[in-house]
Write an enzyme that holds these catalytic residues in place. Structure first.
Site, PDB file in Angstrom:
ATOM      1  N   SER A 127       0.842  -1.194   0.000  1.00 44.22           N
ATOM      2  CA  SER A 127       0.000   0.000   0.000  1.00 44.22           C
ATOM      3  C   SER A 127       0.882   1.250   0.000  1.00 44.22           C
ATOM      4  O   SER A 127       1.768   1.366  -0.850  1.00 44.22           O
ATOM      5  CB  SER A 127      -0.956  -0.036   1.189  1.00 44.22           C
ATOM      6  OG  SER A 127      -1.951   0.950   1.075  1.00 44.22           O
ATOM      7  N   ASP A 269      -8.999  -4.900  -5.972  1.00 41.37           N
ATOM      8  CA  ASP A 269      -8.582  -3.716  -5.209  1.00 41.37           C
ATOM      9  C   ASP A 269      -9.390  -2.494  -5.653  1.00 41.37           C
ATOM     10  O   ASP A 269      -9.374  -2.112  -6.821  1.00 41.37           O
ATOM     11  CB  ASP A 269      -7.087  -3.469  -5.424  1.00 41.37           C
ATOM     12  CG  ASP A 269      -6.476  -2.528  -4.392  1.00 41.37           C
ATOM     13  OD1 ASP A 269      -7.204  -1.699  -3.826  1.00 41.37           O
ATOM     14  OD2 ASP A 269      -5.256  -2.626  -4.164  1.00 41.37           O
ATOM     15  N   HIS A 302      -8.338  -4.493  -1.415  1.00 40.70           N
ATOM     16  CA  HIS A 302      -7.012  -3.976  -1.089  1.00 40.70           C
ATOM     17  C   HIS A 302      -6.345  -4.765   0.035  1.00 40.70           C
ATOM     18  O   HIS A 302      -5.141  -5.032   0.006  1.00 40.70           O
ATOM     19  CB  HIS A 302      -7.137  -2.495  -0.708  1.00 40.70           C
ATOM     20  CG  HIS A 302      -5.837  -1.798  -0.488  1.00 40.70           C
ATOM     21  ND1 HIS A 302      -4.923  -1.579  -1.497  1.00 40.70           N
ATOM     22  CD2 HIS A 302      -5.288  -1.271   0.645  1.00 40.70           C
ATOM     23  CE1 HIS A 302      -3.870  -0.937  -1.009  1.00 40.70           C
ATOM     24  NE2 HIS A 302      -4.059  -0.751   0.283  1.00 40.70           N
TER      25      HIS A 302
END
Length: 338
Positions: A127, A269, A302
């Site tokens: 991330s 995601d 995600h």
């Protein structure tokens, strides 16, 4: 748990011209006395330097006899300054909006030099940590042999910026900013399909939906380990990932990175969309041979980079079991002057 160590950087020049002192904290996992290859791990938004061992947030990947084996690699993890894990407050920067992701790369690069580490086997981050990995490789193109940005891209898209803008508004205007911002964020980290599979519209006896109590739990849990100043700062970093500074083009910057770039995306995601990562891959392949991509298949969005360890491990295994890379130029990985 690995000891928390500090490096004092008396003056760091930020991208906006400000100069500030930084106490950079870090943890090391593995044998400090060996010449093992060094892997730098960069944590995500609410993460920290404790990547493995007791309460390690990436225990499934890092540790003795794991994919990133701390018996064969020395794992180094910095705390992003201001994340609060080391007790250092984000108020060391008067205005958190003066701080951008590239500044973290500058700080990490200075930290590596202080530790006399001039070459890394790999940089891996998830991330926002993956975005900072991109920034560090762009700043120091020959720093590592393998760059592994997970669930991220080299830039914050308009979609990411929009959601960070909403997060910033919540953090500055809500009566319970940490709780409300975290609940909103969890809807971006997962997917509608993930929620349906997990909760199936079930309710408690008091009428509260399970999904509501789950969101409440995550909001309340964050308040026990994270500070408002840290959340504001980390959200700002997520918003400002961009390796193309001063009018430079992506391919001009990325083509200079000598490392093999291993892109990891997630098909579901909702934050860093897989389409963006695949476009990055196609663009890179036009100028660089040593690029690969892996797509995690998951309904969990995600957060799958913290859930789908079986898939991620299969992709990472060949990288971290490459004996030839471990044996070549062994001495250049040596860590000195801890």
């Amino acid at each position: 748990m690995s000891q928390l160590n500090f490096i004092h950087l008396p003056e760091v020049a930020l991208a906006n011209g400000l100069k500030i002192p930084i106490n950079l904290s870090y943890q090391v996992f593995g044998d400090l006395q060996s010449a093992n290859p060094v892997v730098l791990v960069i944590h995500a938004l609410t993460g920290n330097s404790n990547v493995c061992g007791v309460n390690g947030w990436w225990n499934d990947l890092i540790g003795p006899n794991k994919i990133i084996d701390t018996g064969r690699f020395t794992v180094l993890a910095f705390n992003i300054p201001g994340n609060g894990y080391d007790g250092e407050e984000a108020h060391l920067i008067e205005n958190y909006k003066d701080f951008v992701a590239a500044d973290v790369a500058t700080i990490f690069d200075l930290g590596l030099k202080q530790l006399n580490i001039h070459h890394l086997f790999a940089i891996i981050g998830g991330s926002v940590g993956g975005g900072i990995a991109w920034e560090l490789a762009a700043r120091n193109p020959d720093l590592c042999e393998h760059l592994i940005p997970v669930a991220c891209d080299w830039k914050s898209t308009d979609w990411v910026i929009a959601n960070c803008h909403i997060q910033d508004a919540i953090l500055n205007n809500s009566k319970v900013p940490l709780i409300d911002a975290r609940m909103h964020a969890m809807t971006m980290y997962r997917t509608p399909e993930s929620f349906s599979a997990k909760f199936d519209r079930n309710q408690h006896e008091n009428g509260l939906f399970y999904v509501e109590s789950w969101l409440n739990h995550h909001g309340n849990k964050l308040t026990s380990r994270f500070k408002l100043s840290a959340y504001k700062l980390m959200n700002q970093l997520l918003k400002t990932i961009n390796i193309t500074q001063n009018g430079s083009e992506f391919l001009s910057v990325a083509s200079k990175i000598s490392a093999h770039i291993h892109l990891v995306t997630i098909n579901s995601d909702l934050l860093f969309k897989p389409e963006e990562c695949w476009k990055t891959y196609v663009d890179l392949k036009s100028v660089k041979d040593n690029v690969s991509i892996f797509e995690i298949k998951s309904i969990h969005g995600h957060d799958a980079f913290l859930i789908a360890f079986d898939q991620l491990s299969k992709f990472l295994l060949p990288i971290f079991q490459t004996k030839q890379n471990l044996n070549e130029n062994h001495q250049r990985y040596t860590i000195r002057n801890w």
